[in-house]
Design a protein around this motif. Sequence first.
Motif, short mmCIF file in Angstrom:
data_model
loop_
_atom_site.label_atom_id
_atom_site.label_comp_id
_atom_site.label_asym_id
_atom_site.label_seq_id
_atom_site.Cartn_x
_atom_site.Cartn_y
_atom_site.Cartn_z
N ILE A 118 0.83 -1.22 0.00
CA ILE A 118 0.00 0.00 0.00
C ILE A 118 0.86 1.26 0.00
N LYS A 119 2.12 1.13 0.36
CA LYS A 119 2.99 2.30 0.38
C LYS A 119 3.22 2.86 -1.03
N TYR A 120 3.00 2.04 -2.06
CA TYR A 120 3.20 2.52 -3.42
C TYR A 120 2.14 3.55 -3.83
N PHE A 121 1.09 3.70 -3.05
CA PHE A 121 0.10 4.74 -3.33
C PHE A 121 0.72 6.14 -3.23
N ALA A 122 1.85 6.26 -2.54
CA ALA A 122 2.47 7.56 -2.31
C ALA A 122 3.23 8.09 -3.52
N VAL A 123 3.58 7.21 -4.45
CA VAL A 123 4.55 7.58 -5.49
C VAL A 123 3.98 8.49 -6.57
N VAL A 124 2.89 8.09 -7.20
CA VAL A 124 2.35 8.85 -8.34
C VAL A 124 2.00 10.29 -7.97
N PRO A 125 1.37 10.55 -6.80
CA PRO A 125 1.11 11.95 -6.44
C PRO A 125 2.37 12.81 -6.40
#
Length: 281
Positions: A118-125
């Motif tokens: 779920i930490k990959y949610f941080a990347v695109v923003p």
Amino acid sequence: MNLTYANNAITFLLALSFILLGVSFALGANPNTLIATFSFYALDSVLNTNTLGLLSGTAMIMLVVVTLLAHFKLIKPTSAFILALVVSILPLLTLLASNRWMTQLGGFPIIGSGQGIIKYFAVVPLYLFLFYKNKMSDKQHVLLNFIPVAMVLLWIGGMKFYDFEAKAIVGLVETSPFMSWLYSLFSVQGASNVIGGFDVLFALLLGAGILLNNKKLIIVSGLACLSVFLMTQTFLLSAPNAFSSSTLLARLGQFVIKDLWYVGNLIVIATLMLSKPAKHS
């Protein structure tokens, strides 16, 4: 923090984290994670673990290269954004797999190996802020960067109230010079409740500060949230088995280093919210 400093800081955090992750995957770290991820796409039966690690690591190292090239305006940012999207989406889609969830403990929102995913949610923003700042409003950028912060603090923080998670973090807390004192005041579950309560409380307060455009609340809650993600970085030095002599980062190290992305999310929020006029009551 002005936009230039914010861009530089976020680019550094992304480059540092992905180069460490990329090298460790390429050297063969955490094969179980690779199998769990690529089995979702049925690639584990086509490629061996070493090849999957090399491909994953190469993609992350290439992401660092194109990110830096785009940052210094040597190439257009499109390639960096697309590669960041791919690197993030591939693991995030595996949250649909049953092996990411602990159904015996209630399923949603209890997660198993999905904690690191779920930490990959941080990347695109972060990439949207870096390279497409003027394509969206400040409000949209703040929202997109707050969502992953709230998600990880509320979700993983909420898990601290469960016995299995309280026991799982003992090795981290008891070896930390900053947190080991909790066990002298509280039981294992009690200390975990304090940690989880801190995470949940300040995630909610940060959301309230953003909604109300209250700078004081944003500063206090933002610093508290920042302390969570900076504290996890100290585990790289205090907790055993965070580093590996053969693969640079071990499983714990890979899990922890991703929190640098959330430091970037908080930088975006602070940069855009604290430059606005405060709302007066």
